[in-house]
Scaffold this motif. Structure first.
Motif, PDB file in Angstrom:
ATOM      1  N   LEU A   1      25.287  31.672  -9.411  1.00 43.20           N
ATOM      2  CA  LEU A   1      25.631  30.414  -8.745  1.00 43.20           C
ATOM      3  C   LEU A   1      27.130  30.159  -8.820  1.00 43.20           C
ATOM      4  CD1 LEU A   1      24.775  27.663  -7.454  1.00 43.20           C
ATOM      5  CD2 LEU A   1      24.542  26.789  -9.802  1.00 43.20           C
ATOM      6  N   ILE A   2      27.731  29.902  -7.660  1.00 43.12           N
ATOM      7  CA  ILE A   2      29.083  29.377  -7.602  1.00 43.12           C
ATOM      8  C   ILE A   2      28.909  27.876  -7.346  1.00 43.12           C
ATOM      9  CG2 ILE A   2      31.256  29.347  -6.319  1.00 43.12           C
ATOM     10  CD1 ILE A   2      30.787  32.332  -5.734  1.00 43.12           C
ATOM     11  N   LEU A   3      29.396  27.064  -8.263  1.00 40.89           N
ATOM     12  CA  LEU A   3      29.114  25.636  -8.203  1.00 40.89           C
ATOM     13  C   LEU A   3      29.643  24.992  -6.926  1.00 40.89           C
ATOM     14  CD1 LEU A   3      29.864  24.525 -11.878  1.00 40.89           C
ATOM     15  CD2 LEU A   3      27.636  25.046 -10.848  1.00 40.89           C
ATOM     16  N   GLY A   4      28.774  24.171  -6.318  1.00 43.46           N
ATOM     17  CA  GLY A   4      29.150  23.367  -5.163  1.00 43.46           C
ATOM     18  C   GLY A   4      29.436  21.943  -5.581  1.00 43.46           C
TER      19      GLY A   4
ATOM     20  N   ASP B   1      25.391  23.946  -4.086  1.00 38.53           N
ATOM     21  CA  ASP B   1      24.473  22.888  -3.677  1.00 38.53           C
ATOM     22  C   ASP B   1      23.032  23.386  -3.667  1.00 38.53           C
ATOM     23  OD1 ASP B   1      26.726  21.365  -3.547  1.00 38.53           O
ATOM     24  OD2 ASP B   1      26.543  20.867  -1.424  1.00 38.53           O
ATOM     25  N   PHE B   2      22.611  23.771  -4.850  1.00 41.59           N
ATOM     26  CA  PHE B   2      21.299  24.389  -5.020  1.00 41.59           C
ATOM     27  C   PHE B   2      20.160  23.380  -5.104  1.00 41.59           C
ATOM     28  CE2 PHE B   2      17.852  26.189  -7.564  1.00 41.59           C
ATOM     29  CZ  PHE B   2      17.574  27.331  -6.831  1.00 41.59           C
ATOM     30  N   SER B   3      20.239  22.413  -6.033  1.00 39.48           N
ATOM     31  CA  SER B   3      19.086  21.533  -6.279  1.00 39.48           C
ATOM     32  C   SER B   3      19.501  20.116  -6.620  1.00 39.48           C
ATOM     33  CB  SER B   3      18.253  22.093  -7.432  1.00 39.48           C
ATOM     34  OG  SER B   3      17.211  21.202  -7.800  1.00 39.48           O
ATOM     35  N   PHE B   4      18.703  19.178  -6.145  1.00 41.07           N
ATOM     36  CA  PHE B   4      18.865  17.769  -6.484  1.00 41.07           C
ATOM     37  C   PHE B   4      17.791  17.333  -7.483  1.00 41.07           C
ATOM     38  CE2 PHE B   4      21.817  18.045  -3.267  1.00 41.07           C
ATOM     39  CZ  PHE B   4      22.387  16.834  -2.920  1.00 41.07           C
ATOM     40  N   LEU B   5      16.999  18.266  -7.960  1.00 42.20           N
ATOM     41  CA  LEU B   5      15.873  17.978  -8.845  1.00 42.20           C
ATOM     42  C   LEU B   5      16.290  17.963 -10.316  1.00 42.20           C
ATOM     43  CD1 LEU B   5      13.343  20.266  -6.975  1.00 42.20           C
ATOM     44  CD2 LEU B   5      13.388  17.754  -6.949  1.00 42.20           C
ATOM     45  N   ASN B   6      15.408  17.475 -11.180  1.00 39.20           N
ATOM     46  CA  ASN B   6      15.682  17.458 -12.617  1.00 39.20           C
ATOM     47  C   ASN B   6      15.602  18.869 -13.197  1.00 39.20           C
ATOM     48  OD1 ASN B   6      12.955  18.110 -13.165  1.00 39.20           O
ATOM     49  ND2 ASN B   6      12.381  15.973 -13.418  1.00 39.20           N
ATOM     50  N   ARG B   7      15.893  18.973 -14.477  1.00 42.73           N
ATOM     51  CA  ARG B   7      15.953  20.270 -15.157  1.00 42.73           C
ATOM     52  C   ARG B   7      14.633  21.041 -15.031  1.00 42.73           C
ATOM     53  NH1 ARG B   7      19.107  22.122 -19.684  1.00 42.73           N
ATOM     54  NH2 ARG B   7      20.007  20.058 -19.777  1.00 42.73           N
ATOM     55  N   GLU B   8      13.534  20.392 -15.328  1.00 44.17           N
ATOM     56  CA  GLU B   8      12.230  21.069 -15.316  1.00 44.17           C
ATOM     57  C   GLU B   8      11.861  21.578 -13.919  1.00 44.17           C
ATOM     58  OE1 GLU B   8       7.547  19.884 -16.026  1.00 44.17           O
ATOM     59  OE2 GLU B   8       9.091  18.679 -17.007  1.00 44.17           O
ATOM     60  N   LYS B   9      12.038  20.737 -12.916  1.00 47.37           N
ATOM     61  CA  LYS B   9      11.684  21.135 -11.540  1.00 47.37           C
ATOM     62  C   LYS B   9      12.642  22.192 -10.995  1.00 47.37           C
ATOM     63  CE  LYS B   9       9.241  16.904 -10.434  1.00 47.37           C
ATOM     64  NZ  LYS B   9       9.225  15.664  -9.645  1.00 47.37           N
ATOM     65  N   THR B  10      13.918  22.080 -11.332  1.00 53.20           N
ATOM     66  CA  THR B  10      14.886  23.094 -10.901  1.00 53.20           C
ATOM     67  C   THR B  10      14.569  24.432 -11.557  1.00 53.20           C
ATOM     68  OG1 THR B  10      16.594  21.432 -10.498  1.00 53.20           O
ATOM     69  CG2 THR B  10      17.340  23.705 -10.814  1.00 53.20           C
ATOM     70  N   ALA B  11      14.266  24.422 -12.852  1.00 53.65           N
ATOM     71  CA  ALA B  11      13.909  25.660 -13.559  1.00 53.65           C
ATOM     72  C   ALA B  11      12.665  26.291 -12.942  1.00 53.65           C
ATOM     73  CB  ALA B  11      13.690  25.381 -15.042  1.00 53.65           C
ATOM     74  N   HIS B  12      11.705  25.468 -12.530  1.00 52.83           N
ATOM     75  CA  HIS B  12      10.478  25.979 -11.910  1.00 52.83           C
ATOM     76  C   HIS B  12      10.799  26.699 -10.587  1.00 52.83           C
ATOM     77  CE1 HIS B  12       6.241  26.268 -10.981  1.00 52.83           C
ATOM     78  NE2 HIS B  12       6.445  25.660  -9.823  1.00 52.83           N
ATOM     79  N   ILE B  13      11.727  26.147  -9.814  1.00 54.23           N
ATOM     80  CA  ILE B  13      12.123  26.789  -8.550  1.00 54.23           C
ATOM     81  C   ILE B  13      12.888  28.082  -8.825  1.00 54.23           C
ATOM     82  CG2 ILE B  13      13.681  26.565  -6.565  1.00 54.23           C
ATOM     83  CD1 ILE B  13      12.698  23.633  -6.382  1.00 54.23           C
ATOM     84  N   VAL B  14      13.870  28.031  -9.712  1.00 54.35           N
ATOM     85  CA  VAL B  14      14.669  29.225 -10.013  1.00 54.35           C
ATOM     86  C   VAL B  14      13.752  30.364 -10.478  1.00 54.35           C
ATOM     87  CG1 VAL B  14      16.486  30.206 -11.481  1.00 54.35           C
ATOM     88  CG2 VAL B  14      16.778  27.921 -10.495  1.00 54.35           C
TER      89      VAL B  14
ATOM     90  N   ASP C   1      20.739  27.297 -18.310  1.00 49.31           N
ATOM     91  CA  ASP C   1      19.467  26.935 -18.951  1.00 49.31           C
ATOM     92  C   ASP C   1      18.302  26.882 -17.962  1.00 49.31           C
ATOM     93  OD1 ASP C   1      20.714  26.748 -21.417  1.00 49.31           O
ATOM     94  OD2 ASP C   1      20.805  24.545 -21.408  1.00 49.31           O
ATOM     95  N   VAL C   2      18.568  26.506 -16.705  1.00 50.36           N
ATOM     96  CA  VAL C   2      17.472  26.451 -15.723  1.00 50.36           C
ATOM     97  C   VAL C   2      17.163  27.819 -15.129  1.00 50.36           C
ATOM     98  CG1 VAL C   2      17.819  24.008 -15.188  1.00 50.36           C
ATOM     99  CG2 VAL C   2      18.893  25.759 -13.722  1.00 50.36           C
ATOM    100  N   GLY C   3      17.963  28.840 -15.485  1.00 51.18           N
ATOM    101  CA  GLY C   3      17.577  30.181 -15.086  1.00 51.18           C
ATOM    102  C   GLY C   3      18.573  31.008 -14.307  1.00 51.18           C
ATOM    103  N   PHE C   4      19.736  30.440 -13.967  1.00 53.02           N
ATOM    104  CA  PHE C   4      20.732  31.275 -13.299  1.00 53.02           C
ATOM    105  C   PHE C   4      21.267  32.296 -14.289  1.00 53.02           C
ATOM    106  CE2 PHE C   4      20.559  28.075 -10.059  1.00 53.02           C
ATOM    107  CZ  PHE C   4      20.773  28.811  -8.895  1.00 53.02           C
TER     108      PHE C   4
END
Length: 169
Positions: A76-79, A54-67, A92-95
């Motif tokens: 990441l173990i998927l939640g 349960d890492f992010s509720f944001l889109n690809r670009e915003k999630t990648a920016h945070i990662v 792709d977002v950086g994990f």
């Protein structure tokens, strides 16, 4: 020396989680910035972090920016909230690694998003997230949701030593 950390349930960008879990943030942007700062206050560039879902509720670009702003090698173990996106989306977002299933770490720690059934004879400690501010009783569970730990990842040693202390009591 590389440290290994564990954390879960950041819910980056999820405005409603602030009210659901009484998080001390004015809005989602303030929450995101504070959680990035808390992560980086303990995790170094060469450390490893297991994020238990349960890492992010944001889109690809915003999630990648945070990662990209978070220190460490990120696994990441998927939640339940991550599963709507493919494993490749998360890579792709950086994990650095993405697991769809639980992991046994150091032959003793069962890493999952949701707490798993653990009877008192199980030889594992279930390090998990998902239940946020709640806690399961018993020595077989360790909740690493951000709400319990001031939004900072915990080291392997912190968890191990806590489990050893609770077993001795």
């Amino acid at each position: 020396m590389q440290k290994v950390f564990f954390i879960s349930d950041h819910h980056f960008g999820h405005k409603a989680i602030i009210d659901f879990e009484s998080r001390p943030f004015e809005d989602a942007d303030a929450m995101n910035a504070s959680m990035i700062e808390s992560w980086n206050s303990v995790v170094g560039k060469n450390d490893k972090v297991f994020h238990l879902g349960d890492f992010s509720f944001l889109n690809r670009e915003k999630t990648a920016h945070i990662v990209a702003q978070l220190n460490g090698y990120k696994h990441l173990i998927l939640g339940n909230h991550d599963r709507g996106r493919s494993r490749s989306w998360w890579l792709d977002v950086g994990f650095d690694e993405v697991s769809e299933h639980p992991i046994i770490y150091k032959d003793f720690f069962f890493l999952t998003h949701e707490p798993m059934y653990m009877n008192k004879h199980m030889p594992f400690v279930n390090v998990h997230g998902h239940i946020h501010g709640q806690k399961y009783e018993g020595k077989n569970y360790f909740n690493v949701c951000v709400e319990h730990w001031d939004y900072k990842p915990l080291t392997f040693e912190q968890i191990r030593d806590s489990v050893v202390v609770s077993e001795e009591q």
